[in-house]
Motif scaffolding. Structure first.
Motif, PDB file in Angstrom:
ATOM      1  N   ASP A 224       0.858  -1.178   0.000  1.00 41.03           N
ATOM      2  CA  ASP A 224       0.000   0.000   0.000  1.00 41.03           C
ATOM      3  C   ASP A 224       0.895   1.229   0.000  1.00 41.03           C
ATOM      4  OD1 ASP A 224      -2.231  -1.684   0.290  1.00 41.03           O
ATOM      5  OD2 ASP A 224      -2.083  -1.606   2.471  1.00 41.03           O
ATOM      6  N   THR A 225       2.014   1.121   0.744  1.00 38.07           N
ATOM      7  CA  THR A 225       3.012   2.179   0.868  1.00 38.07           C
ATOM      8  C   THR A 225       4.392   1.549   0.818  1.00 38.07           C
ATOM      9  OG1 THR A 225       1.566   3.446   2.347  1.00 38.07           O
ATOM     10  CG2 THR A 225       3.910   4.002   2.380  1.00 38.07           C
ATOM     11  N   LEU A 226       5.272   2.123   0.022  1.00 39.35           N
ATOM     12  CA  LEU A 226       6.688   1.784   0.066  1.00 39.35           C
ATOM     13  C   LEU A 226       7.455   3.059  -0.221  1.00 39.35           C
ATOM     14  CD1 LEU A 226       8.978  -0.202   0.446  1.00 39.35           C
ATOM     15  CD2 LEU A 226       8.804  -0.777  -1.995  1.00 39.35           C
ATOM     16  N   ALA A 227       7.879   3.731   0.846  1.00 36.94           N
ATOM     17  CA  ALA A 227       8.621   4.989   0.749  1.00 36.94           C
ATOM     18  C   ALA A 227      10.089   4.692   1.033  1.00 36.94           C
ATOM     19  CB  ALA A 227       8.079   6.008   1.741  1.00 36.94           C
ATOM     20  N   LEU A 228      10.953   4.978   0.074  1.00 35.23           N
ATOM     21  CA  LEU A 228      12.375   4.673   0.217  1.00 35.23           C
ATOM     22  C   LEU A 228      13.222   5.895   0.551  1.00 35.23           C
ATOM     23  CD1 LEU A 228      12.725   2.260  -2.844  1.00 35.23           C
ATOM     24  CD2 LEU A 228      12.226   1.685  -0.456  1.00 35.23           C
ATOM     25  N   THR A 229      12.626   7.082   0.508  1.00 31.27           N
ATOM     26  CA  THR A 229      13.338   8.318   0.848  1.00 31.27           C
ATOM     27  C   THR A 229      12.491   9.112   1.836  1.00 31.27           C
ATOM     28  OG1 THR A 229      12.342   9.479  -1.030  1.00 31.27           O
ATOM     29  CG2 THR A 229      14.488   8.424  -1.419  1.00 31.27           C
ATOM     30  N   GLY A 230      13.041  10.215   2.322  1.00 33.59           N
ATOM     31  CA  GLY A 230      12.315  11.032   3.308  1.00 33.59           C
ATOM     32  C   GLY A 230      12.182  10.265   4.604  1.00 33.59           C
TER      33      GLY A 230
ATOM     34  N   PRO B 276      11.388   6.779   5.321  1.00 34.24           N
ATOM     35  CA  PRO B 276      11.145   5.466   4.709  1.00 34.24           C
ATOM     36  C   PRO B 276      10.170   4.631   5.540  1.00 34.24           C
ATOM     37  CG  PRO B 276      13.489   5.955   4.768  1.00 34.24           C
ATOM     38  CD  PRO B 276      12.800   6.992   5.605  1.00 34.24           C
ATOM     39  N   ALA B 277       9.249   3.959   4.833  1.00 35.13           N
ATOM     40  CA  ALA B 277       8.248   3.123   5.506  1.00 35.13           C
ATOM     41  C   ALA B 277       7.679   2.117   4.509  1.00 35.13           C
ATOM     42  CB  ALA B 277       7.124   3.996   6.060  1.00 35.13           C
ATOM     43  N   ALA B 278       7.108   1.054   5.063  1.00 36.71           N
ATOM     44  CA  ALA B 278       6.455   0.039   4.239  1.00 36.71           C
ATOM     45  C   ALA B 278       5.161  -0.390   4.909  1.00 36.71           C
ATOM     46  CB  ALA B 278       7.366  -1.173   4.041  1.00 36.71           C
ATOM     47  N   ALA B 279       4.117  -0.560   4.108  1.00 40.87           N
ATOM     48  CA  ALA B 279       2.837  -1.095   4.583  1.00 40.87           C
ATOM     49  C   ALA B 279       2.235  -1.898   3.454  1.00 40.87           C
ATOM     50  CB  ALA B 279       1.895   0.030   5.015  1.00 40.87           C
ATOM     51  N   GLY B 280       1.632  -3.033   3.800  1.00 39.85           N
ATOM     52  CA  GLY B 280       1.010  -3.848   2.777  1.00 39.85           C
ATOM     53  C   GLY B 280       0.661  -5.222   3.301  1.00 39.85           C
ATOM     54  N   THR B 281       0.590  -6.181   2.375  1.00 35.71           N
ATOM     55  CA  THR B 281       0.217  -7.541   2.745  1.00 35.71           C
ATOM     56  C   THR B 281       1.229  -8.537   2.175  1.00 35.71           C
ATOM     57  OG1 THR B 281      -1.187  -7.760   0.787  1.00 35.71           O
ATOM     58  CG2 THR B 281      -2.256  -7.022   2.828  1.00 35.71           C
ATOM     59  N   VAL B 282       1.295  -9.684   2.830  1.00 35.28           N
ATOM     60  CA  VAL B 282       2.100 -10.799   2.337  1.00 35.28           C
ATOM     61  C   VAL B 282       1.268 -12.067   2.463  1.00 35.28           C
ATOM     62  CG1 VAL B 282       3.254 -11.132   4.576  1.00 35.28           C
ATOM     63  CG2 VAL B 282       4.297 -12.047   2.503  1.00 35.28           C
TER      64      VAL B 282
END
Length: 180
Positions: A132-138, A140-146
């Protein structure tokens, strides 16, 4: 089946992460979660911040054109920070979230680095990681499903037994630290 470069890399990453979180003098704070079901049982893992080291168990690292994303969750109910670890890893051929993905893998380590464990991706069963979110700068964060069929491996260099698998369905949300 011979050991792949990815298996050796994952083993080194996991060993370093386990060593980091195993150090008794280091304070660790939960910063993110992975929650869902594993083999039909509700489970929750936490990504951890290690302030004294300036790192977290969820991070990204660039190697030339490849950016590696690693999200390692620890089971607070396991009785040991080394047991019940869930690791989600993937590589990106570039430096932004739209880059082509390579080397996606998920591993579940019920007894840490000893004993059998469960894998999906290049080894083991199929997996799907959706962000849903993958921010690699600023910030950085990740959100989603696996979603993955994790297949049993007796040891790091043994082949996965694709006839002995368990299902993982989980949602993750965590900040990512930038490793240098």
């Amino acid at each position: 089946m011979p050991c792949s470069i990815r298996t050796a890399s994952s083993a080194a990453t996991l060993a370093a992460s386990f060593a980091l979180v195993a150090a008794p003098a280091l304070a660790m704070d939960p910063v993110g979660t992975i929650a869902g079901t594993l083999d039909g049982e509700a489970r929750e893992w936490r990504t951890l911040s290690v302030p004294s080291e300036g790192t977290t168990t969820a991070n990204l690292q660039s190697f030339g054109p490849v950016t590696m994303v690693s999200i390692q969750g620890h089971d607070a109910e396991s009785g040991s920070i080394m047991r019940g670890v869930l690791s989600i890893e993937l590589g990106l051929m570039g430096t932004d979230a739209s880059a082509m993905r390579v080397d996606e893998s998920v591993g579940y380590y019920p007894d840490g680095m000893s004993g059998p464990f469960w894998v999906a991706g290049q080894e083991g069963g199929p997996l799907e990681i959706a962000f849903d979110t993958l921010a690699l700068t600023g910030d950085p964060a990740a959100a989603g499903t696996v979603t993955a069929d994790l297949c049993r491996k007796e040891g790091m260099f043994d082949p996965a037994d694709t006839s002995d698998c368990i299902r993982l369905e989980a949602r993750f949300e965590t900040p990512l630290s930038i490793e240098e």
